[in-house]
Scaffold this active site. Structure first.
Site, PDB file in Angstrom:
ATOM      1  N   ARG A  49       0.841  -1.198   0.000  1.00  0.00           N
ATOM      2  CA  ARG A  49       0.000   0.000   0.000  1.00  0.00           C
ATOM      3  C   ARG A  49       0.878   1.251   0.000  1.00  0.00           C
ATOM      4  O   ARG A  49       1.961   1.263   0.568  1.00  0.00           O
ATOM      5  CB  ARG A  49      -0.888   0.030   1.242  1.00  0.00           C
ATOM      6  N   ASP A  51       0.512   5.544   0.870  1.00  0.00           N
ATOM      7  CA  ASP A  51      -0.342   6.465   1.617  1.00  0.00           C
ATOM      8  C   ASP A  51      -0.846   7.603   0.749  1.00  0.00           C
ATOM      9  O   ASP A  51      -0.405   7.776  -0.399  1.00  0.00           O
ATOM     10  CB  ASP A  51       0.432   7.052   2.797  1.00  0.00           C
ATOM     11  N   ARG A 196       9.106   7.849   5.596  1.00  0.00           N
ATOM     12  CA  ARG A 196       8.962   9.273   5.917  1.00  0.00           C
ATOM     13  C   ARG A 196       9.465   9.598   7.322  1.00  0.00           C
ATOM     14  O   ARG A 196       9.979  10.694   7.565  1.00  0.00           O
ATOM     15  CB  ARG A 196       7.509   9.701   5.734  1.00  0.00           C
TER      16      ARG A 196
END
Length: 258
Positions: A49, A51, A196
């Site tokens: 996945r 974001d 991140r």
């Protein structure tokens, strides 16, 4: 019949990859286009996945179908039904035992950062930005503490659903091209917001807030509160998924740090 696809997308207008009710997402958009080509419902499973606001240079998905279409139809036909910010790059038939997620050996991410006093207007939404000068040597030294298999709990989002925080980070390279700093990360898998959160810590080191060894202290502390804030999603790209050569899938994009 099982088909694998390579998919590129700009995540700026989507609430991430994952199918969700009442919000735009990449998975639903792709499934609608594929179903249009098939004339029947198509459900896809992805390697991982991404974001909200995160892009992909090569996401890999697979789907099963009884509909006989040439591979070119799964590429050009699907692209004709997709918005311009999503594109199928290639289609490849695979055995039923292939799984986009579970057959993947590694995932590679790239973060593109503009490092100058003023933000970019032309590349807004496609790059991250930091206004202070960054010490690349210090960031590279700090990056070495994260390589290998570790408990990455300090870099894990609270909503992460991974079964274990232990991941093997095999690559963390940092290179510079003019005002652009590029971070390349490869691991067997990543936690939610892991890239991140690592970026945020490297920026702290790069601007001189902490010495490089601080990253080792954050890692060993295993608590999110010890790390830097999560960095912006704009410059983050899922660059490549690595599979065993036996599947015969295309090799994907080249790393700019090589």
């Amino acid at each position: 019949m099982r088909i694998a696809l390579g998919v590129e997308y700009d995540g700026g207008d989507y609430n991430g990859w994952q199918s969700q009710p009442d919000v735009p997402n990449v998975q639903d958009t792709l499934q609608i286009a594929l179903s249009g080509v098939a004339g029947a419902g198509i459900a896809v499973l992805a390697a991982g996945r991404t974001d909200t606001g995160v892009h992909a240079l090569e996401q890999v998905v697979h789907f099963d179908t009884d509909v006989d279409r040439p591979l070119s139809a799964w590429v050009r036909g699907t692209n004709a039904l997709l918005p311009k910010d999503i594109s199928v790059l290639w289609a490849h038939p695979v055995p039923d035992e292939f799984h986009a997620r579970f057959s993947a050996q590694a995932r590679s991410y790239q973060y593109v950062l503009i490092n100058r006093p003023s933000r970019s207007a032309v590349h807004q939404g496609k790059v991250g930005w930091f206004h202070m000068p960054l010490d690349l040597a210090a960031m590279r030294e700090a990056a070495q503490y994260l390589l290998g298999e570790h408990d990455f709990s300090a870099f894990r989002a609270a909503q992460c659903q991974a079964n274990t925080p232990v991941k093997n980070l095999s690559r963390l390279d940092i290179c510079q091209q003019g005002e652009t700093v590029i971070f390349e990360l490869t691991a067997n898998a990543f936690l939610h917001h892991m890239v991140r959160n690592i970026l945020g810590c490297l920026i702290y080191v790069g601007k001189g807030k902490h010495p490089p060894i601080w990253l080792q202290e954050v890692l060993e502390g295993r608590e999110r509160k010890f790390a830097a804030p999560t960095f912006a999603p704009d410059g983050l790209y899922l660059r490549h998924i690595t599979y065993d050569a036996k599947w015969g899938l295309p090799q994907g994009t080249m790393s700019p740090c090589k």
